[in-house]
Design a protein around this motif. Structure first.
Motif, short mmCIF file in Angstrom:
data_model
loop_
_atom_site.label_atom_id
_atom_site.label_comp_id
_atom_site.label_asym_id
_atom_site.label_seq_id
_atom_site.Cartn_x
_atom_site.Cartn_y
_atom_site.Cartn_z
N SER A 184 0.78 -1.09 0.21
CA SER A 184 0.01 0.09 0.05
C SER A 184 0.85 1.14 -0.08
CB SER A 184 -1.06 0.03 1.26
OG SER A 184 -1.70 -1.23 1.22
N PHE A 185 0.63 2.29 -0.59
CA PHE A 185 1.02 3.54 -0.65
C PHE A 185 0.07 4.81 -0.53
CE2 PHE A 185 0.60 2.39 -4.67
CZ PHE A 185 -0.04 3.29 -5.47
N GLU A 229 -9.23 9.94 -10.79
CA GLU A 229 -9.09 8.70 -11.70
C GLU A 229 -7.60 8.94 -12.08
OE1 GLU A 229 -11.72 7.14 -14.54
OE2 GLU A 229 -10.63 8.58 -15.75
N ARG A 230 -6.82 7.92 -11.86
CA ARG A 230 -5.42 7.85 -12.23
C ARG A 230 -5.10 6.85 -13.09
NH1 ARG A 230 -2.06 10.27 -7.09
NH2 ARG A 230 -3.31 11.82 -6.44
N ILE A 231 -4.12 6.88 -13.87
CA ILE A 231 -3.59 5.80 -14.75
C ILE A 231 -2.50 5.20 -14.21
CG2 ILE A 231 -2.48 5.34 -16.82
CD1 ILE A 231 -4.05 7.73 -18.05
N TYR A 232 -2.52 3.76 -14.13
CA TYR A 232 -1.51 2.70 -13.49
C TYR A 232 -1.09 1.90 -14.61
CZ TYR A 232 -2.68 4.88 -8.68
OH TYR A 232 -2.78 5.68 -7.69
N SER A 233 0.07 1.39 -14.19
CA SER A 233 0.50 0.29 -15.31
C SER A 233 -0.36 -1.10 -15.06
CB SER A 233 1.95 -0.03 -14.78
OG SER A 233 2.40 -1.32 -15.54
N ARG A 234 -0.62 -1.96 -16.16
CA ARG A 234 -1.40 -3.06 -15.84
C ARG A 234 -0.34 -4.02 -15.26
NH1 ARG A 234 -5.76 -4.42 -19.32
NH2 ARG A 234 -6.42 -2.69 -20.65
N LEU A 235 0.96 -4.04 -15.61
CA LEU A 235 1.77 -5.01 -15.15
C LEU A 235 2.50 -4.78 -13.89
CD1 LEU A 235 3.73 -5.74 -18.60
CD2 LEU A 235 1.77 -6.90 -17.43
N ALA A 291 6.72 7.94 -8.68
CA ALA A 291 7.94 7.86 -8.74
C ALA A 291 8.20 6.97 -7.63
CB ALA A 291 8.37 9.25 -8.08
N GLY A 292 8.80 5.61 -8.09
CA GLY A 292 9.29 4.71 -7.10
C GLY A 292 9.07 3.27 -7.77
N LYS A 293 9.59 2.40 -7.17
CA LYS A 293 9.66 0.97 -7.61
C LYS A 293 8.34 0.34 -7.27
CE LYS A 293 12.08 -3.19 -7.22
NZ LYS A 293 13.30 -4.20 -6.74
#
Length: 61
Positions: free
Chosen positions: A9-10, A39-45, A51-53
């Motif tokens: 969680s972040f 609403e934000r866009i996030y990677s599928r993978l 900013a961060g791993k």
């Protein structure tokens, strides 16, 4: 589509185990209403903070 975030969680982002409503953006990204209420866009993978791993993933519910 319903997506469950599994990962660390972040703050102002995603919570481990929480289910989100996702919308297809393209083959690389999904848009979800995250914990900020925006609403934000996030990677599928590898969804995670901008900013961060990331060590998260989506499970389709």
């Amino acid at each position: 589509m319903k997506l469950q975030y599994v990962g660390n969680s972040f703050s102002e982002g995603l919570t481990d185990g929480k289910i989100y409503e996702g919308k297809d953006v393209n083959i690389f990204c999904v848009a979800v209403m995250d914990d900020t209420g925006m609403e934000r866009i996030y990677s599928r993978l590898a969804p995670g903070p901008f900013a961060g791993k990331s060590e998260g993933r989506w499970d389709i519910i």
